[in-house]
Design an enzyme around this catalytic site. Sequence first.
Site, PDB file in Angstrom:
ATOM      1  N   GLU A  11      45.399  44.845   5.287  1.00 56.25           N
ATOM      2  CA  GLU A  11      45.483  45.884   4.259  1.00 56.25           C
ATOM      3  C   GLU A  11      44.774  45.487   2.972  1.00 56.25           C
ATOM      4  OE1 GLU A  11      48.991  48.072   4.470  1.00 56.25           O
ATOM      5  OE2 GLU A  11      49.119  48.523   2.326  1.00 56.25           O
ATOM      6  N   ASP A 106      50.081  46.101   6.533  1.00 53.50           N
ATOM      7  CA  ASP A 106      51.475  45.825   6.156  1.00 53.50           C
ATOM      8  C   ASP A 106      52.463  46.500   7.117  1.00 53.50           C
ATOM      9  OD1 ASP A 106      50.338  44.519   4.063  1.00 53.50           O
ATOM     10  OD2 ASP A 106      51.052  45.886   2.505  1.00 53.50           O
ATOM     11  N   TYR A 326      53.524  38.372  -3.165  1.00 54.65           N
ATOM     12  CA  TYR A 326      53.155  39.768  -3.383  1.00 54.65           C
ATOM     13  C   TYR A 326      54.197  40.501  -4.231  1.00 54.65           C
ATOM     14  CZ  TYR A 326      51.083  44.226  -2.154  1.00 54.65           C
ATOM     15  OH  TYR A 326      50.466  45.439  -2.194  1.00 54.65           O
TER      16      TYR A 326
END
Length: 840
Positions: A11, A106, A326
């Site tokens: 992604e 993801d 993240y």
Amino acid sequence: MSRGPELIITEKDNAARRIADILSGETASAERMNGVNVYKWGGKRCIGLSGHVVGVDFPPEYNDWRDVEPVELIGAPVEKHPTQENIVAALRRLARRAGTVTIATDYDREGELIGKEAYELVRDVNEDVPVDRVRFSSITKREVTEAFENPDDLDFNLAAAGEARQIIDLVWGAALTRFLSLSARQLGNDFISVGRVQGPTLKLIVDREREIEAFDPEDYWELFSKLTKDANGDAESFEAQYFYLDDDGTEAERVWNEADAEEAYQTLLGVEAAEVASVNRRTRTDTPPAPFNTTQFIRAAGSIGYSAQRAMSIAEDLYTAGYITYPRTDNTVYPDDLDPRELLGAFEGDRRFKEDAESLLEQEEIEPTEGDNETTDHPPIHPTGELPSASDLTEDEWDVYELVVRRFFATVAEDAVWEHLRVVAEVEGLSLKANGKRLLEAGYHDVYPYFNSSESFVPDVEEGESLVLSDTHLDAKQTQPPRRYGQSRLIETMEQMGIGTKATRHDVIQKLYDRGYIESDPPRPTRLARAVVEASEDFAKLIVSEEMTSQLESDMLAIARGEATLEDVTEESKEMLQDVFEGLMESREELGKQLQDSLKADKTVGTCPECGGDLVVRKSRRGSYFIGCDSYPDCTYTLPLPSTGKPLIMEDSCEDHDLHHIKMLAGRKTFVHGCPLCKAEEADEEDDLVIGTCPECGEEHDGELAIKRLRSGSRLVGCTRYPDCDYSLPLPRRGDIEVTDESCEEHDLPELRITYEGDREPWELGCPICNYREYQAQQNGEGGSDLESISGIGAKTAEKLKDAGIEDVKTLKASEPDDIAAKVEGVGADTVRKWQTAAD
DNA sequence: GCAAGGTC
């Protein structure tokens, strides 16, 4: 026949790099293709997308807002087209010769849709290549290896659920946005928008404002006395509050009747001691907080002064630099393979965290806390264990980084233990109580200082003991209206309501600011916002209701399960929108007028002193703001505004002129200008104070330098021959300017001193020319690169750009996007183009 | 030029 290389699609670039490292045993090399990184090892290629690389939109013939009736958008086709050309082109090139394709986007619904978009791009150029899908929720060696050993198929139903959302959001959002904008004749930059997420968010803010306005304050009284334990000459005092049992038998402190309050007050004034009636002690365990998801991170960053937007932007930079995981995640449960001891160990070598890390490692057992949300998207936000050195981070970045580190520390720390002590004393049938609390075991508070852990003191007393009573006071108070939502509270509420996502909630709030719906912080709704919410409530209730999302969620679930199709769901939704439009069309004009009136009210400062019309904030052709009369050109009355910032009309008004005060919004340089007419009058009344000769025209024309106050409120040292000579030097907005006896030999000007009210030390500004030179030198010296002034460029990116020889905005604008993309890792040509536009 | 959702 030999098979082509295996292609892995992720992604984002960051994920591509890390997965390549894991699968290749760190032997993968990176090469650039169209400004996109491609990681390469053995017979494999790995490319990272940038989220969605295709978008949905109507065909071009629907582009003109004036040509197309908004209602026609309901029946219009919805097309997909590439939005990130360079990435799409690179993907096609790689897909053409691929032997197998693995989708590794993801592990959530949107990731499935992004995966399907990649799948379609692959199929366009390669009909036969086998495509499979891997799912993992954190990029660790174990999870990634395992996922690639057990590949699965794309879930087309789940992706279709996402597509239904895209279509419904576009059709409702675009049709209603165009309708409102057209009916109020607001085209161009100032269009009036609504949508499934911004609608209910705005209604939340407007509803709260309505509550505040409808609030009717009620008087009440509270009574306090000082109680003193006086044993062996050691006096220990504490404050106790009067309470009583109300009709329901519950304890109450507020006295709603003045006569009752006065009676109790008189009684307490008349006594000198009270007897301890009860003493209750209990210990309470205070468990450490759960790991950070995005919402809780934003909330914590908010409590140390960072806006949601700023916190996320810093987190993004820290993530890109590799210091934290993240930052967009819903998860509050660490993955199994996070080893807390190992991660703590990474901080032992760091001066700033060493002590805390070591004390945490001394615990026999380490069991991290868990939150309620366990999801598959990403791990909770935590430090990676790669530590920045002091010079790597700015002060703000450090603050946020430390917060993330300490939150991780807290989640593996011990419980805190409090002792609560409650004392009730009685006298003449009246009761007084005091609650003390003491931190017996600091536990996680030692490593996480962001929560309040202050104690309140109440001494050890015994039942039956007599305490000295003194300093009784009666406080008259009023009930307060509910408070406005702060940004983090708003984001938490959105999460509870199920609207927006971890990655978009803070952007939605920013959007409301940009659209002129909210102002200031905590956000306050404008008149326009109220009008939009009212109009929606009257005609399109669903668009300002959280139900639209919950309905959509259950429809999407049905699609994902194969119980409904994308067509079923979108068709039904379009029919509902068609009904909405029937009501809207009938009231088009009335609705438009209301929106226009509100827009005008938002700009109105007060009444024109010359003609009685409305004074409104306007923008000159040169782009600066001023106040002008709405009856222009019949009335030409104007008032100037400061040149820095964007004016915000405040709620309070000037008592003398009945004009609203003005605040100038300019980020950190924001200041309150006050009443624009007062400022202008002050300037008219103040004479210029000559302090020397004008260095520019003094010799030729006898120009003199004077301290001046302008009608806009600014002060400066300027030439008396203005406007023939425009030589000027800036002076601070605040403080009194004193002309000292000292003078500057170089420039033959007196040195200036700025003094302030209160305790603040005076500022020896010195010679105004020397001062201005120093200021300019500072601007050009350290931090001279203004790259970071462009939105989207953080400290890290600016650093990378500088390494590539792009020192400032000027160079950035003069360079070819593709050249920059080729030189700077993780930066595509599209991104550079965006920066270049942003810089204009 | 509209939405909301990814990511930068």
